[in-house]
Design a protein around this motif. Sequence first.
Motif, PDB file in Angstrom:
ATOM      1  N   GLU A   1       0.856  -1.192   0.000  1.00 31.72           N
ATOM      2  CA  GLU A   1       0.000   0.000   0.000  1.00 31.72           C
ATOM      3  C   GLU A   1       0.889   1.237   0.000  1.00 31.72           C
TER       4      GLU A   1
ATOM      5  N   THR B   1       4.566   2.262   8.315  1.00 30.15           N
ATOM      6  CA  THR B   1       4.248   1.820   9.673  1.00 30.15           C
ATOM      7  C   THR B   1       5.516   1.366  10.377  1.00 30.15           C
TER       8      THR B   1
ATOM      9  N   ASP C   1       4.298  -3.288   7.983  1.00 29.72           N
ATOM     10  CA  ASP C   1       3.104  -3.925   7.409  1.00 29.72           C
ATOM     11  C   ASP C   1       1.858  -3.322   8.051  1.00 29.72           C
ATOM     12  N   SER C   2       0.697  -3.829   7.662  1.00 31.56           N
ATOM     13  CA  SER C   2      -0.567  -3.217   8.076  1.00 31.56           C
ATOM     14  C   SER C   2      -0.900  -3.435   9.548  1.00 31.56           C
TER      15      SER C   2
ATOM     16  N   LEU D   1       0.435  -4.949   2.820  1.00 35.16           N
ATOM     17  CA  LEU D   1      -0.964  -5.154   3.187  1.00 35.16           C
ATOM     18  C   LEU D   1      -1.298  -6.637   3.280  1.00 35.16           C
TER      19      LEU D   1
END
Length: 350
Positions: free
Chosen positions: A147, A152, A156-157, A266
């Motif tokens: 993404e 972050t 990762d998400s 993501l």
Amino acid sequence: MAATEAAMASSSLSLETDTAPVLESAGTAAATAAISPATAAGATTEDPDTKSAMANKLLSLNGVFAVHKPKGPTSAELLNRLKEKLLAEAGMPLPKCNKRKKQTFKIGHGGTLDSAAKGVLVVGVGRGTKMLTSMLSGTKRYIATGELGKATDTLDSTGKVTEEKPYDKITQEDIEGILQKFTGNIMQVPPLYSALKKDGQRLSTLMKRGEAVEAKPARPVTVYSISLQKFQPPFFTLDVECGGGFYIRSLVSDIGKELSSCANVLELTRTKQGPFTLEDHALPEEKWTIDDIAQALELCSSLLPEETGLKKPKPEEPKEEKEESKEQALSCECVSLNEVKVEENVIQTC
């Protein structure tokens, strides 16, 4: 409750768990129907000889196979789930730590997958645990969806957003044009949230505690191929084949920086590790049975090079020793191998 006691008294049964079958009598059906679900779950009608045969078959498993890891559990948690299912099927109690007792069953995994990732996880059983090191040095293949526009702390998400940048001017041609920079023998800085260690503790553990952690220096890694499969801003999907010690999260983050933006992972799926593919070899959880794994080991043995073949088993122990071992609690060794300094990252648990 009174009906239960009456039924059990009339049948003169003694219901036992795990090893003793329920005796057949005129009152058996009534007794079985009357007992509570919890008691019924503990009782078994299986022949103890069958249980013994399954236990022996479990202990005879040797080799390497692959399972399908879903998103959510860590690789270690999934290994424990697999171990518990196999021991339960064999009618064997969960092992208790006892360093003095000889290890009789070994199971381990090679090549940790993040909890948020899914796909192929290579597992070794018995003497096959000694083959896991070679799995780390083999090639791996991933499908990763990144993404753009968000960075972050974990890359990762699952992590906290630390930075946001515009991405609206990035085109498919821009991404394809920079992928060559990440192909071949390159230098890569590992993520702070990783299994790499500092003073004997994982960096990810130190980070979760809020302790200050310095990034590890860049190290050489190999990318055999990388291609853009799909681009639908802000998302882009990559097909990556790489060697051991490579972090897809770092790759996606570096791609975002190269595009004058930022990015995080993501979705991540490992579709191949060594000769094992997700489509052809990875066992889903419903096939985590002793028989299915035995078949998988036989199939997978043909995929491995001859030099990694298993040594011949030691001569069988005398019959009286076998009978004695049936009465003992099973000892178990779990082996977890990480991507770096394998010889220092062997974890023995019960």
